[in-house]
Design an enzyme around this catalytic site. Structure first.
Site, PDB file in Angstrom:
ATOM      1  N   ARG A   1     -21.336 -42.120-119.000  1.00 44.53           N
ATOM      2  CA  ARG A   1     -20.587 -42.803-120.031  1.00 44.53           C
ATOM      3  C   ARG A   1     -19.364 -42.527-119.747  1.00 44.53           C
ATOM      4  O   ARG A   1     -19.141 -41.017-119.900  1.00 44.53           O
ATOM      5  CB  ARG A   1     -21.286 -42.570-121.370  1.00 44.53           C
ATOM      6  CG  ARG A   1     -20.195 -43.212-122.447  1.00 44.53           C
ATOM      7  CD  ARG A   1     -20.717 -43.244-123.802  1.00 44.53           C
ATOM      8  NE  ARG A   1     -21.481 -44.376-124.112  1.00 44.53           N
ATOM      9  CZ  ARG A   1     -22.197 -44.531-125.204  1.00 44.53           C
ATOM     10  NH1 ARG A   1     -22.003 -43.954-126.362  1.00 44.53           N
ATOM     11  NH2 ARG A   1     -22.962 -45.667-125.229  1.00 44.53           N
TER      12      ARG A   1
ATOM     13  N   LYS B   1     -12.488 -27.439-119.208  1.00 42.24           N
ATOM     14  CA  LYS B   1     -11.517 -26.484-118.549  1.00 42.24           C
ATOM     15  C   LYS B   1     -10.640 -27.048-117.716  1.00 42.24           C
ATOM     16  O   LYS B   1     -10.108 -26.651-116.857  1.00 42.24           O
ATOM     17  CB  LYS B   1     -12.511 -25.304-117.687  1.00 42.24           C
ATOM     18  CG  LYS B   1     -13.757 -24.672-118.612  1.00 42.24           C
ATOM     19  CD  LYS B   1     -14.320 -23.551-117.546  1.00 42.24           C
ATOM     20  CE  LYS B   1     -15.507 -23.136-118.379  1.00 42.24           C
ATOM     21  NZ  LYS B   1     -16.374 -22.505-117.347  1.00 42.24           N
TER      22      LYS B   1
ATOM     23  N   HIS C   1     -21.088 -52.334-121.131  1.00 44.36           N
ATOM     24  CA  HIS C   1     -22.374 -51.491-121.648  1.00 44.36           C
ATOM     25  C   HIS C   1     -23.661 -52.147-121.231  1.00 44.36           C
ATOM     26  O   HIS C   1     -24.341 -52.721-122.160  1.00 44.36           O
ATOM     27  CB  HIS C   1     -22.128 -51.278-123.278  1.00 44.36           C
ATOM     28  CG  HIS C   1     -23.106 -50.257-123.773  1.00 44.36           C
ATOM     29  ND1 HIS C   1     -24.293 -49.548-123.021  1.00 44.36           N
ATOM     30  CD2 HIS C   1     -22.995 -49.446-124.938  1.00 44.36           C
ATOM     31  CE1 HIS C   1     -24.703 -48.718-123.820  1.00 44.36           C
ATOM     32  NE2 HIS C   1     -24.084 -48.584-124.966  1.00 44.36           N
TER      33      HIS C   1
ATOM     34  N   ARG D   1     -27.793 -42.937-129.490  1.00 47.14           N
ATOM     35  CA  ARG D   1     -28.591 -43.730-129.035  1.00 47.14           C
ATOM     36  C   ARG D   1     -28.895 -43.954-127.496  1.00 47.14           C
ATOM     37  O   ARG D   1     -30.141 -43.782-126.897  1.00 47.14           O
ATOM     38  CB  ARG D   1     -28.480 -45.273-129.604  1.00 47.14           C
ATOM     39  CG  ARG D   1     -28.856 -45.569-130.935  1.00 47.14           C
ATOM     40  CD  ARG D   1     -27.777 -46.475-131.414  1.00 47.14           C
ATOM     41  NE  ARG D   1     -26.584 -45.806-131.889  1.00 47.14           N
ATOM     42  CZ  ARG D   1     -26.395 -45.043-133.196  1.00 47.14           C
ATOM     43  NH1 ARG D   1     -27.107 -45.435-133.946  1.00 47.14           N
ATOM     44  NH2 ARG D   1     -25.207 -44.638-133.068  1.00 47.14           N
ATOM     45  N   THR D   2     -27.970 -44.180-126.941  1.00 45.12           N
ATOM     46  CA  THR D   2     -28.070 -44.385-125.247  1.00 45.12           C
ATOM     47  C   THR D   2     -28.501 -43.060-124.582  1.00 45.12           C
ATOM     48  O   THR D   2     -29.218 -43.249-123.555  1.00 45.12           O
ATOM     49  CB  THR D   2     -26.412 -45.115-124.981  1.00 45.12           C
ATOM     50  OG1 THR D   2     -25.985 -45.728-125.795  1.00 45.12           O
ATOM     51  CG2 THR D   2     -26.514 -45.401-123.441  1.00 45.12           C
TER      52      THR D   2
HETATM   53  N1   CP Z   1     -25.143 -48.370-129.119  1.00 44.05           N
HETATM   54  C1   CP Z   1     -24.593 -47.295-128.702  1.00 44.05           C
HETATM   55  O1   CP Z   1     -23.821 -47.174-127.485  1.00 44.05           O
HETATM   56  O2   CP Z   1     -24.871 -46.227-129.440  1.00 44.05           O
HETATM   57  P1   CP Z   1     -24.420 -44.662-128.907  1.00 44.05           P
HETATM   58  O3   CP Z   1     -22.887 -44.716-129.015  1.00 44.05           O
HETATM   59  O4   CP Z   1     -24.909 -43.737-130.268  1.00 44.05           O
HETATM   60  O5   CP Z   1     -25.151 -44.464-127.617  1.00 44.05           O
END
Ligand code: CP
Length: 303
Positions: free
Chosen positions: A105, A83, A133, A55-56
């Site tokens: 992330r 690596k 988040h 999603r993100t």
């Molecule tokens: N909600 C969320 O962060 O989903 P993803 O891990 O798919 O990005």
């Protein structure tokens, strides 16, 4: 607002309000697609994901493209991290190519904050370890506001693996700034007592029925097995005590909404009947992710 977007905790209520209002303007009309803008034409946004994401990562990429930016997505498995290259060396390498912003992330809490001190490029936190988040909390707030109009005075239950959830922490920081009463619920091993102190208006319980009684919003969380050394429950045991089922919905307000950041694990934290019901806003949250990330990227480049 600091350069980039690192967390919700350091944002003011006014800054959050501005992002939520702008994201409303980016929402497409029913049945329409997201509009395209030229705001970020000539800019390059790098998505750097050291942890899995559907999603993100995808919605940041769509949001950047809808604003006219060029985008590039890099995952740890497909980069020289595999690596042995360090985080700092990877970021310095990317920085030398002069992107205009990095969306990242990482499994380490604080990784984006650390790197933002070294790189002269705005960094947007797309999830750092168990810390925050921020764009998830913003899209969750946007989704609640689409159904409830105001946040103040609502009662929200956040249920599941609170201990490992950056989604829970960002939501607690955001919702508490708007006077929301928050109930955090989970098994004792996944509900640290300190969570009651991180913001005002936060209560804890280990009982799911007590958590849900009279709430406006139920926010379920994924059990983060990747962050647990020895999971204390089987999927069946967890579902028996903390899985959201149709009979729970009767305990909440009549117009309760059920949220989940995804990915969902049916039969562990939520039943299919609830996940696919009229109460569920799971796909609305995904859609709002694009509008909210457009607002965030626009704001980052306006700083
Ligand atoms: N909600 C969320 O962060 O989903 P993803 O891990 O798919 O990005």
């Amino acid at each position: 607002m600091a350069r980039g977007l690192l967390d919700i905790e350091s944002l003011s209520r006014e800054e959050i309000d501005a992002l939520l209002s702008r994201s409303k303007e980016f929402q497409p009309a029913p049945g329409q697609s997201f509009r395209r803008f030229d705001t970020l034409r000539g800019r390059t946004v790098v998505n750097l994901f050291f942890e899995a994401s559907t999603r993100t990562r995808t919605s940041f990429e769509i949001a950047a493209k809808r604003l006219g930016a060029d985008t590039l997505s890099i995952t740890a498995a497909a980069s020289s991290v595999s690596k042995g290259e360090s985080l700092v060396d990877t970021l310095n390498t990317l920085g030398a190519m002069r992107p205009d912003a990095i969306v990242m992330r990482h499994a380490a809490s604080g990784a984006p904050h650390f790197l933002s001190r070294f790189l002269p490029i705005p960094i947007v936190n797309a999830g750092d370890g168990t810390h925050e988040h921020p764009t998830q909390a913003l899209l969750d707030a946007r989704t609640i506001l689409d159904r409830k109009s105001v946040l103040g005075g609502l009662r929200v239950a956040i249920i599941g693996d609170i201990a490992h959830s950056r989604v829970a922490r960002s939501n607690v920081f955001l919702l508490s700034k708007f006077g929301v009463e928050i109930v955090l619920c989970g098994p004792p091993t996944l509900l640290p007592r300190e969570m009651a102190q991180i913001a005002s208006g936060v209560h804890l319980t280990n009982n799911i029925e007590e958590a849900i009684a009279g709430v406006d919003v139920i926010m379920m969380l994924r059990v983060q097995l990747e962050r647990q050394h020895e999971p204390a429950f089987s999927a069946n045991e967890y579902f028996r005590f903390y899985g959201l089922r149709p009979e729970h919905i009767q305990l909440a307000k009549d117009d309760v909404i059920v949220m989940h950041p995804g990915p969902i694990n049916r039969g562990r934290e939520i039943s299919s009947e609830v996940a696919d019901s009229q109460r569920s806003t799971i796909l609305n949250q995904v859609e709002n992710g694009i509008a909210v990330r457009m607002a965030v990227l626009e704001r980052v480049f306006a700083q």
